[in-house]
Design a protein around this motif. Structure first.
Motif, PDB file in Angstrom:
ATOM      1  N   ASP A   1       0.796  -1.230   0.000  1.00 49.64           N
ATOM      2  CA  ASP A   1       0.000   0.000   0.000  1.00 49.64           C
ATOM      3  C   ASP A   1       0.836   1.291   0.000  1.00 49.64           C
TER       4      ASP A   1
ATOM      5  N   MET B   1      -6.054   5.587   8.673  1.00 47.45           N
ATOM      6  CA  MET B   1      -5.465   5.406   7.355  1.00 47.45           C
ATOM      7  C   MET B   1      -6.555   5.314   6.286  1.00 47.45           C
TER       8      MET B   1
ATOM      9  N   THR C   1     -14.749   7.019   0.899  1.00 40.05           N
ATOM     10  CA  THR C   1     -15.148   6.490   2.195  1.00 40.05           C
ATOM     11  C   THR C   1     -16.655   6.530   2.366  1.00 40.05           C
TER      12      THR C   1
ATOM     13  N   LYS D   1     -15.381   9.590  10.519  1.00 39.58           N
ATOM     14  CA  LYS D   1     -14.652  10.610   9.753  1.00 39.58           C
ATOM     15  C   LYS D   1     -15.600  11.416   8.899  1.00 39.58           C
TER      16      LYS D   1
ATOM     17  N   GLN E   1     -20.358   1.732   8.393  1.00 36.84           N
ATOM     18  CA  GLN E   1     -18.999   1.988   8.892  1.00 36.84           C
ATOM     19  C   GLN E   1     -18.978   2.866  10.146  1.00 36.84           C
ATOM     20  N   SER E   2     -18.268   2.395  11.138  1.00 33.75           N
ATOM     21  CA  SER E   2     -18.012   3.078  12.422  1.00 33.75           C
ATOM     22  C   SER E   2     -19.157   2.997  13.412  1.00 33.75           C
TER      23      SER E   2
HETATM   24  C1  LIG Z   1      -3.956   0.714   4.885  1.00 31.43           C
HETATM   25  C2  LIG Z   1      -5.389   1.060   5.169  1.00 31.43           C
HETATM   26  C3  LIG Z   1      -6.156   1.649   4.167  1.00 31.43           C
HETATM   27  C4  LIG Z   1      -7.486   2.002   4.401  1.00 31.43           C
HETATM   28  N1  LIG Z   1      -8.180   2.625   3.410  1.00 31.43           N
HETATM   29  C5  LIG Z   1      -9.440   3.077   3.663  1.00 31.43           C
HETATM   30  C6  LIG Z   1     -10.125   3.846   2.688  1.00 31.43           C
HETATM   31  O1  LIG Z   1      -9.611   4.163   1.609  1.00 31.43           O
HETATM   32  N2  LIG Z   1     -11.370   4.262   2.979  1.00 31.43           N
HETATM   33  C7  LIG Z   1     -11.966   3.967   4.173  1.00 31.43           C
HETATM   34  O2  LIG Z   1     -13.109   4.378   4.366  1.00 31.43           O
HETATM   35  N3  LIG Z   1     -11.330   3.265   5.126  1.00 31.43           N
HETATM   36  C8  LIG Z   1     -10.083   2.810   4.899  1.00 31.43           C
HETATM   37  N4  LIG Z   1      -9.419   2.097   5.859  1.00 31.43           N
HETATM   38  C9  LIG Z   1     -10.083   1.881   7.169  1.00 31.43           C
HETATM   39  C10 LIG Z   1      -9.935   3.160   8.028  1.00 31.43           C
HETATM   40  O3  LIG Z   1      -8.621   3.261   8.542  1.00 31.43           O
HETATM   41  C11 LIG Z   1     -10.938   3.240   9.181  1.00 31.43           C
HETATM   42  O4  LIG Z   1     -10.860   2.094   9.996  1.00 31.43           O
HETATM   43  C12 LIG Z   1     -12.373   3.405   8.712  1.00 31.43           C
HETATM   44  O5  LIG Z   1     -12.476   4.209   7.550  1.00 31.43           O
HETATM   45  C13 LIG Z   1     -13.237   4.001   9.809  1.00 31.43           C
HETATM   46  O6  LIG Z   1     -12.704   5.247  10.213  1.00 31.43           O
HETATM   47  P1  LIG Z   1     -13.585   6.326  11.013  1.00 31.43           P
HETATM   48  O7  LIG Z   1     -14.287   5.583  12.121  1.00 31.43           O
HETATM   49  O8  LIG Z   1     -12.628   7.342  11.540  1.00 31.43           O
HETATM   50  O9  LIG Z   1     -14.560   6.919  10.043  1.00 31.43           O
HETATM   51  C14 LIG Z   1      -8.084   1.726   5.660  1.00 31.43           C
HETATM   52  C15 LIG Z   1      -7.307   1.121   6.665  1.00 31.43           C
HETATM   53  C16 LIG Z   1      -5.981   0.802   6.429  1.00 31.43           C
HETATM   54  C17 LIG Z   1      -5.167   0.195   7.550  1.00 31.43           C
END
Ligand SMILES: Cc1cc2nc3c(=O)[nH]c(=O)nc-3n(C[C@H](O)[C@H](O)[C@H](O)COP(=O)(O)O)c2cc1C
Ligand SMILES: Cc1ncc(COP(=O)(O)O)c(CN)c1O
Length: 222
Positions: A41, A60, A84, A90, A147-148
């Motif tokens: 990544d 991330m 997202t 977020k 999500q979340s």
């Molecule tokens: C390497 C990596 C890439 C990620 N890419 C995304 C992404 O592009 N979009 C996304 O919504 N979450 C992604 N996630 C998950 C987020 O880190 C996070 O757990 C999720 O979006 C919920 O975040 P929030 O509760 O702050 O909204 C990724 C996690 C990792 C470790």
């Protein structure tokens, strides 16, 4: 006793971050190096957002569009795009406070880039196009996820995954949920940091007032 051998020529060399550089071009150069030098990544970045009252949080995400050609809602000026669920934690923070900071740290390259600025949501057409470019399995996973939000047990999520899967298997794609979208950060500040021996690091920041402003740059003490 501390090591008092003199600093060598490499350590005493001038900055490798050229004054007057185009920060988008420099980003492309470093990003290309990361594709080669970073194991997993290379497009992973930390995304920091803050609530309306200023409490920060960070996680991330993956960079899915970048550079001078990005066009946040027609304002031009380039940008950095991620996707997202806008009803996530977020997403709620972004709705309340449309600004963010991004951080790339390519550990194997010992380089860091920090990017800050306002966010603009991508168009529904672009969100659709990106969502449907993802594998069917990923579309299903996203559409089935609140999500979340709290999940009583994992099985509840897996049941939803099965339902969404079965409902759209025939078409081979899942309709994009309206809350699944992307945001482009329109940069106002981009800082490049590169490791030099003995913590004599090299930093240059580029700042501009608006999406159409001129970049001004300066070295920073490490
Ligand atoms: C390497 C990596 C890439 C990620 N890419 C995304 C992404 O592009 N979009 C996304 O919504 N979450 C992604 N996630 C998950 C987020 O880190 C996070 O757990 C999720 O979006 C919920 O975040 P929030 O509760 O702050 O909204 C990724 C996690 C990792 C470790
Ligand atoms: C929940 C989530 N959403 C989105 C992404 C971004 O990746 P992609 O769009 O390639 O699935 C990731 C990547 N880890 C993720 O975990």
């Amino acid at each position: 006793m501390s090591d008092t051998t003199p600093l060598d020529d490499a350590q005493l060399a001038d900055s490798v971050l050229p004054a007057g550089a185009d920060p988008f071009a420099l980003f492309e150069e470093w990003f290309a190096a990361a594709q080669v030098g970073e194991l997993n990544d290379p497009n992973a970045m930390a995304l920091a957002t803050a609530s309306a009252d200023g409490a920060p949080s960070v996680r991330m995400v993956l960079l899915k569009g970048h550079g001078a050609g990005e066009n946040p809602e027609g304002m031009g000026g380039g940008g950095f795009t991620f996707f997202t669920n806008a009803e996530s934690r977020k997403g709620e923070q972004i709705r309340a406070n449309m600004q963010a900071a991004l951080l790339f740290h390519w550990k194997s390259l010992r380089r860091q880039i920090r990017i800050e600025g306002p966010l603009v949501e991508v168009s529904p057409a672009r969100a659709d196009a990106y969502f449907h470019s993802r594998p069917y399995k990923s579309q299903v996973g996203s559409a089935a996820s609140d999500q979340s939000r709290p999940l009583a047990q994992r099985q509840e999520y897996l049941d939803r995954v099965q339902q969404v899967w079965a409902a759209h298997e025939g078409e081979g794609q899942v309709p994009r949920p309206a809350h699944w979208t992307g945001f482009t950060l329109s940069p106002r500040r981009i800082e490049f940091w590169i490791d030099r021996d003995n913590r004599l690091h090299d930093r240059r920041e580029f700042v501009r007032d608006g999406a159409d402003g001129e970049w001004a740059d300066t070295l920073l003490y490490p």
